[in-house]
Structure formats: structure tokens, C-alpha cells
Design an enzyme around this catalytic site. Structure first.
Site, PDB file in Angstrom:
ATOM      1  N   ASP A 356       0.856  -1.182   0.000  1.00  0.00           N
ATOM      2  CA  ASP A 356       0.000   0.000   0.000  1.00  0.00           C
ATOM      3  C   ASP A 356       0.895   1.237   0.000  1.00  0.00           C
ATOM      4  O   ASP A 356       1.900   1.277   0.715  1.00  0.00           O
ATOM      5  CB  ASP A 356      -0.897  -0.005   1.238  1.00  0.00           C
ATOM      6  CG  ASP A 356      -1.828   1.193   1.269  1.00  0.00           C
ATOM      7  OD1 ASP A 356      -2.590   1.362   0.311  1.00  0.00           O
ATOM      8  OD2 ASP A 356      -1.768   1.958   2.250  1.00  0.00           O
ATOM      9  N   THR A 358       0.272   4.825   0.632  1.00  0.00           N
ATOM     10  CA  THR A 358       0.191   5.814   1.701  1.00  0.00           C
ATOM     11  C   THR A 358       0.404   5.180   3.074  1.00  0.00           C
ATOM     12  O   THR A 358      -0.324   4.276   3.473  1.00  0.00           O
ATOM     13  CB  THR A 358      -1.166   6.537   1.671  1.00  0.00           C
ATOM     14  OG1 THR A 358      -1.373   7.070   0.366  1.00  0.00           O
ATOM     15  CG2 THR A 358      -1.208   7.657   2.686  1.00  0.00           C
ATOM     16  N   THR A 500      -2.590   1.789  -4.657  1.00  0.00           N
ATOM     17  CA  THR A 500      -2.960   3.098  -4.108  1.00  0.00           C
ATOM     18  C   THR A 500      -4.298   3.576  -4.646  1.00  0.00           C
ATOM     19  O   THR A 500      -4.731   3.169  -5.731  1.00  0.00           O
ATOM     20  CB  THR A 500      -1.871   4.152  -4.445  1.00  0.00           C
ATOM     21  OG1 THR A 500      -2.265   5.415  -3.920  1.00  0.00           O
ATOM     22  CG2 THR A 500      -1.678   4.286  -5.949  1.00  0.00           C
ATOM     23  N   GLY A 501      -4.924   4.420  -3.872  1.00  0.00           N
ATOM     24  CA  GLY A 501      -6.173   5.045  -4.306  1.00  0.00           C
ATOM     25  C   GLY A 501      -5.925   6.347  -5.042  1.00  0.00           C
ATOM     26  O   GLY A 501      -6.854   6.966  -5.571  1.00  0.00           O
ATOM     27  N   LYS A 528      -9.409  -3.145  -2.631  1.00  0.00           N
ATOM     28  CA  LYS A 528      -8.037  -3.638  -2.519  1.00  0.00           C
ATOM     29  C   LYS A 528      -7.989  -5.160  -2.380  1.00  0.00           C
ATOM     30  O   LYS A 528      -7.110  -5.820  -2.951  1.00  0.00           O
ATOM     31  CB  LYS A 528      -7.340  -2.973  -1.327  1.00  0.00           C
ATOM     32  CG  LYS A 528      -7.038  -1.492  -1.554  1.00  0.00           C
ATOM     33  CD  LYS A 528      -6.329  -0.868  -0.361  1.00  0.00           C
ATOM     34  CE  LYS A 528      -6.033   0.606  -0.613  1.00  0.00           C
ATOM     35  NZ  LYS A 528      -5.350   1.252   0.523  1.00  0.00           N
ATOM     36  N   ASP A 547      -1.454  -0.612   6.437  1.00  0.00           N
ATOM     37  CA  ASP A 547      -1.468  -0.044   7.791  1.00  0.00           C
ATOM     38  C   ASP A 547      -2.424  -0.756   8.740  1.00  0.00           C
ATOM     39  O   ASP A 547      -2.523  -0.406   9.906  1.00  0.00           O
ATOM     40  CB  ASP A 547      -1.786   1.454   7.748  1.00  0.00           C
ATOM     41  CG  ASP A 547      -3.160   1.745   7.155  1.00  0.00           C
ATOM     42  OD1 ASP A 547      -3.966   0.809   7.036  1.00  0.00           O
ATOM     43  OD2 ASP A 547      -3.419   2.908   6.808  1.00  0.00           O
ATOM     44  N   ASP A 551      -6.799  -1.218   5.184  1.00  0.00           N
ATOM     45  CA  ASP A 551      -6.269  -2.324   4.383  1.00  0.00           C
ATOM     46  C   ASP A 551      -6.665  -3.684   4.962  1.00  0.00           C
ATOM     47  O   ASP A 551      -6.213  -4.719   4.467  1.00  0.00           O
ATOM     48  CB  ASP A 551      -4.731  -2.241   4.327  1.00  0.00           C
ATOM     49  CG  ASP A 551      -4.257  -0.963   3.665  1.00  0.00           C
ATOM     50  OD1 ASP A 551      -4.876  -0.556   2.666  1.00  0.00           O
ATOM     51  OD2 ASP A 551      -3.290  -0.362   4.155  1.00  0.00           O
TER      52      ASP A 551
END
Length: 658
Positions: A356, A358, A500-501, A528, A547, A551
Site C-alpha cells: 500500500d 500511503t 494506491t487510491g 483492494k 497499515d 487495508d
């Protein structure tokens, strides 16, 4: 207060310590008597060509051997009884049968049965077995050293700061949440809490594996067990006992060490079958030497006992638990907390690591990268107007802009425009700070910079009466160590993929900076897990690193879910492994540790099993015609040596991770 749930752990360790002391005591008491037995044994005297005879020597040998059989051999005789009663024959069954056969036969010879006694073989066998078990139990205790160190981190006494400011010393168990404690330089922080007053550097190395001291000021979180290096801190208590970070870490480590590995099931089955094979081989060896050779019954029994002893599945029984214990302790000392051992060990099957963006590869906090003017305004004026507007917004992007403006202008009629930006009057003039999408909605062309400052960045544009005055471009800064982490993942032969978004442009910029060839952009949090599932349908074995919050579904879907930067929150149920630090390089470390752990297990199984495959025929005497025979004592030495080698091989884990 249940501080760190130490009662069960302490009791378990005390049991092991008692066993170590028991084997040690039995060994040292038996040793001098065994030396006397050896010195008085005719076979030893013949071998070393000396003579030591006197009236009653034979009786002394018998009495001392009997004492050693019952005292030194008691742990093995007791183990034989327990295993037979449970109908689960194993290592103790083999040792117990071997020493019992040797003792009964020797006693029969002493009282007139034709043959040569095996008293010297008996006492030597028991001595070596005691020594082997003593070394083994010390190894088991050594494997739990990291866990033991963790349990010692909290002090017994603390200094409570009363409401009147006076300081009093009390027991840790007397503290309550909300109270304040004083921590002086060089002392351990006794609780999880927040710095109420003071400033100092704190060492959290034993808790999270972070080697660098961390500066703590008012409002900073501190963990119980960390060490205050300088400055006096007053800490407000937030968590105690089972709720504390240290307690949760100890619980996770204990659970992981106790969790059975699938590889252990294989070892247990092998050990059980080896017991039956050894007893069967012993019986066949006895019959073969008695009926198909001209050797004495004593020789036949020697071969039988050697087979039974040398086939003890001691190394097999120790092969997996020691590796499990060492790997879990090593992981905990480096801030890698294992929740699901089997998923961790299966990291050897991984070929893909999805990361991921961020919070994992990037800081998760935006910084202002560039300010551009598209009008007569200076860039500093564009920043001052935009920063003044953003000072009234709670959006993460707005905070990054506002932080760059020290003297802010007065804003009136401020209004947030959800999903679009903000607006407000400065000096009676209405200014808007809008996103690219909001500009397009209004039919305003989004200006492009000459140097491409907007590429791969989040932009907001200062607008006055439909005219774009300037633009501010922010980026999520790549985390220190992220590039190295990607390189290390590749070095392990795995494919790293970013998820990522963010927009394709933002994802492309970060991917290029990190050296990533593949990424998925504009993926909503709820989608995801679907990306992970799609990769798995393609036949890939996937690790997901995130995180642990938005997620969570993806972590649960992956073959190995890794939550990074959990900090004090170690109770992330969807993650298989939790990384306490925000260090991306730990991703490669945890995968490498999983691979090395499994490799060590396989190495130990092969060593333990291969040793038996080769040693049993030699002990049975298949090469006796060539003069190659193994006595029961030599068999015991080899069996104990194999156990020591298996234990030593497990300790090499920490050296192979350097």
C-alpha cells in the site's frame, strides 16, 4: 493489576529451569560413581591394559551401577512409564528400554547367568543421556532469552506525582490510569502513557527494534519498558497491565512460540514411527545375533541396546520447537510480531509483495512541493492567500499549505466546499482554493506549468472571479528506506507491486522514484482485497503490506498479511505479522526471516532423520565383518551429538539475518 501476564510465563520458565538443575545435579552426582565403575570394569582394564582388583570390587560395581540406574536413570524410567501409559511411545521409551535391558541383563550375569555384564555400558549411557538432556534444556531456555528480557523491562517501584506536586514511591501495581509518574534519566518508563511535562530522549530498542533514541516532548506517547536517556519526564498513565504494549507483545510472542508448526506435525509423526522402527530393529538385531552368529548373548544385547539408543528421536523432537522459539524471539527483538506462525513460515512460497502506498511507502503526510503564479501576483503572495484560507480547513492537504505561512491574513465568510475546496473573503475580495476537478466543473481550464510541477502531485488552484491566480502542488513524501526496501524485496526474488487510491500520475511518480515496474492506481479501499484475489487467481502467492486499518480486508485475503507501523496497536486481528516500526525495510526482513526459519526446520529434519537412517544399520552390526561396530556408549554419544548439532543449527538463525 495483572502486569504483563507474567504468572503463566514465569511458571513455564521456572519449570524449565528446574529441569535444567535436575539433570545437572543427577549428572554431577552420578559422574564420580560412574568413573569408579569404569575403573573397576574388566573390559575397560583390558582395553587400557591395566589391572585394579581387590575383594568386593565386583560388588561395588554392581551397587554403584544400581544407584546410577535408579537415580541417574530416573527421568528416563519415569518418561518410559508416562509414554507407555499414554500409548504414545517416543524418545523416553527407547532410552528407558535400553537402560532397563542393560541393567536387568547385567544383574542376571552378576547373580550367575552366563555372559559378561554391561554395567560400564549402562553407567556411561546414562551419563551421556543426562549430559545431552542438560545441554538440550539449556538450549531451550536460551531460545526464550528475548522473551525473558522483555518480561524484565518494567520496574517494580515507581514515583507517583501527587496532585499537590509531591513525589512518592509506590509499587507498580498500585498505579491507576490517569495518574502521573516521574521518570528520571537512566530509568525505565514504567507504563504506556503521554508526556505531561518535560523533554528527553528515549531508547525503545528492546520494544520495537528502533535503534535510534527518540526525542519525546509534551504530548508524545511513551511505552512502558523504554529507557529515558536524559531529561526528567512526567508521564500521564494511559495503559496498564494487559492493555499495555509490552504485555501485548509478550502475549503474541508466547502464543507464536506455542503455536504448532505444520512442519512439527511431520516431525512428530516421524519420531513416533522411528520409535516403532527402533524397537522392531532392536528385536530383529537381537534374534539375528543370537541365532545366526557365534557371538555371545552379551554381544547380541550390546548390538540391540546400541540400535535402540542410537535411534532415539531426540533430535527430531527438538528440531522444530527450537527453531520456532529462536525465530519468534529474534523477530520480537526486532519489532516483528508474529500472530500466525504457519502463514509466516509459508513466506517461502511467496512470489509477489503488494505494498500500500500511503503510510507504507510514503510518509502519509503531505508537504508543499511547489507554488506557481499564473497572474501578476508573486508566488509568495499566492502562498499567503492560499495558506490563510487553508488555515480554517481540517483537510490534510490544507494543513500542509497553512503550515508554510507564518503571518496569515484575516479571512471572513469562510466556507468549505466538500470535495472541491474552500472559499472566503480576504480584504473584502472573495477567493477560492479549488481542486482540478472543481475547475473543470466550472468550465475553467486547468493551467499547466512549464516545468510540469503538477505532474504526479495533488494540486489546488487560487481563483478570483473565475480567474486562476496561481497553483499549489503537494506531494506525499516517499518514506526513508522505501527505495531500499523495494530493492531488498527484489533481491529476494519477489515482485513488488504498489497499490494506491491516488491518481495514475501520482502513482507513476512514486513508482518511478522507488524503482517499481508495476502498480495499481485509483483503487478504492474496499476494492483492494479484490486486487489481491485477482493476483491469487493468476497463481501468485501474495503478501499484502498495509497499515492494518483500511487495508484490513486485503490483509486478510493475502497469503501473508503484514501490518506496518502499528506502533502501540499490536492487536490487529487481520494481520499475520505486525511490524511495530514505520520502517519499510522490515518488510524484506520479515520475509527473509520466514524463509530462513523454514529452511532451518528442513535442515534439522534432514539431519535428525538422515543420522538415524545411517546409524541404525551400523549399530545393528551390518559392518561387523569389517570391524566397524558401534557400542551403546558410542551410540549415546552420537545421539546426543546430533541433538547438540540440531540446537546449534537453530541458533545460527540470528547470524544469517545480518
Amino acid at each position: 493489576m495483572d502486569c504483563c501476564s507474567t504468572s503463566t510465563k514465569t511458571g513455564h520458565r521456572s519449570h524449565h529451569e528446574m529441569m535444567v538443575a535436575d539433570f545437572k545435579r543427577r549428572f554431577w552426582i552420578s559422574l564420580p560413581l560412574a568413573l569408579i565403575v569404569l575403573a573397576l570394569s574388566p573390559m575397560i582394564q583390558e582395553f587400557f591394559n591395566f589391572s585394579l582388583t581387590f575383594a568386593g570390587a565386583r560388588e561395588i560395581v554392581m551397587l554403584f551401577s544400581t544407584f546410577i540406574f535408579f537415580y541417574g536413570g530416573w527421568p528416563f524410567l519415569g518418561g518410559l512409564y508416562v509414554e507407555v501409559k499414554a500409548k504414545n511411545p517416543g524418545m523416553m521409551t527407547l532410552i528407558g528400554v535400553a537402560i532397563t535391558v542393560a541393567f536387568v541383563y547385567s544383574l542376571a550375569v552378576f547373580f550367575g547367568f552366563d555372559g559378561r555384564d554391561l554395567f560400564w555400558e549402562l553407567v556411561t549411557l546414562i551419563l551421556i543421556m543426562l549430559l545431552g538432556h542438560w545441554i538440550e534444556m539449556r538450549s531451550v531456555l536460551g531460545a526464550s532469552k528475548a522473551l525473558q528480557e522483555l518480561s524484565k523491562l518494567l520496574p517494580d517501584r515507581v514515583r507517583r506525582v501527587r496532585e499537590d506536586g509531591k513525589v512518592e514511591e509506590i509499587g507498580l501495581e498500585e498505579l491507576s490510569v490517569g495518574e502521573k509518574v516521574q521518570v528520571r534519566p537512566g530509568e525505565k518508563v514504567p507504563v504506556d502513557g503521554v508526556v505531561f511535562k518535560g523533554e528527553g530522549s528515549v531508547n525503545e530498542a528492546l520494544l520495537s527494534g528502533e535503534s535510534k533514541p527518540i526525542n519525546k516532548t509534551q504530548g508524545s506517547e511513551v511505552l512502558g519498558g523504554s529507557i529515558n536517556l536524559d531529561g526528567v519526564l512526567v508521564v500521564e498513565v494511559r495503559k496498564l497491565g494487559r492493555d499495555s504494549y509490552l504485555s501485548q507483545v509478550i502475549s503474541l510472542v508466547e502464543r507464536a512460540q506455542q503455536q504448532k508448526s505444520k512442519t512439527q506435525d511431520l516431525a512428530n509423526r516421524a519420531a513416533r514411527w522411528l520409535t516403532f522402527v527402533a524397537l522392531g530393529a532392536g528385536a530383529i538385531t537381537l534374534l539375528a545375533w543370537l541365532f545366526f552368529s557365534n557371538q555371545s548373548s552379551a554381544y547380541a544385547l550390546q548390538r540391540t541396546i546400541a540400535v535402540i539408543v542410537i535411534a532415539c528421536p531426540h533430535a527430531l523432537g527438538l528440531a522444530i520447537p527450537l527453531v520456532v522459539s529462536f525465530s519468534t524471539s529474534i523477530a520480537a527483538s526486532r519489532g516483528l510480531l508474529i500472530r500466525d506462525r504457519n502463514a509466516f513460515e509459508n513466506s517461502r512460497k511467496l512470489d509477489t509483495v503488494v505494498l500500500d502506498k500511503t503510510g507504507t511507502l510514503t510518509e502519509g503526510e503531505f508537504v508543499l512541493a511547489a507554488v506557481k503564479s499564473f497572474s501578476q501576483l508573486e508566488e509568495q503572495e499566492v502562498l499567503a492567500l492560499a495558506g490563510s484560507l487553508d488555515a480554517h480547513s481540517a483537510h490534510p492537504l490544507a494543513k500542509a499549505t497553512a503550515a508554510k505561512v507564518e503571518e496569515k491574513k484575516e479571512v471572513e465568510a469562510f466556507k468549505a466546499l466538500p470535495g472541491k475546496g474552500v472559499e472566503g473573503k480576504i480584504g473584502g475580495v472573495l477567493y477560492q482554493l479549488l481542486s482540478p476537478g472543481a475547475l473543470e466543473e466550472k468550465g475553467i481550464e486547468v493551467p499547466r506549468t512549464k516545468d510540469g510541477a503538477e505532474k504526479g502531485r495533488s494540486g489546488s488552484y487560487l481563483v478570483k472571479e473565475g480567474q486562476v491566480l496561481g497553483g499549489l502542488f503537494l506531494e506525499d513524501r516517499v518514506r526513508s528506506g522505501a527505495k531500499e526496501a523495494v530493492a531488498k524485496i527484489k533481491a529476494l526474488g519477489l515482485e513488488p507491486i504498489m497499490l494506491t487510491g491516488d491518481s495514475h500520475e501520482v502513482a507513476e511518480r512514486v513508482a518511478k522514484e522507488l524503482g517499481l515496474e508495476k502498480f495499481f492506481a485509483q483503487v478504492l479501499p474496499e476494492k483492494k482485497a479484490a486486487v489481491i484475489e485477482e493476483l491469487q487467481k493468476q497463481g501468485k502467492k501474495v503478501a499484502m503490506v498495509g497499515d492494518g486499518i483500511n487495508d484490513a480486508p486485503a490483509l486478510a485475503q493475502a497469503d501473508l498479511g503484514v501490518a506496518i507501523g502499528a506502533g502501540t496497536d499490536v492487536a490487529i486481528e487481520t494481520a499475520d505479522v505486525i511490524l511495530a516500526k514505520n520502517d519499510p525495510e522490515d518488510i524484506a526482513l520479515v520475509i527473509k526471516l520466514g524463509q530462513k526459519t523454514y529452511a532451518k526446520m528442513v535442515q534439522n529434519l534432514w539431519w535428525a532423520s538422515g543420522y538415524n537412517i545411517l546409524a541404525i544399520p551400523l549399530a545393528a552390526g551390518v559392518l561387523a565383518f569389517a570391524g566397524v561396530v558401534l557400542s551403546p556408549a558410542v551410540g549415546a554419544v552420537l545421539m546426543s551429538l546430533s541433538t547438540v548439532i540440531v540446537a546449534f543449527n537453530a541458533t545460527l538463525l540470528k547470524w544469517q539475518l545480518r
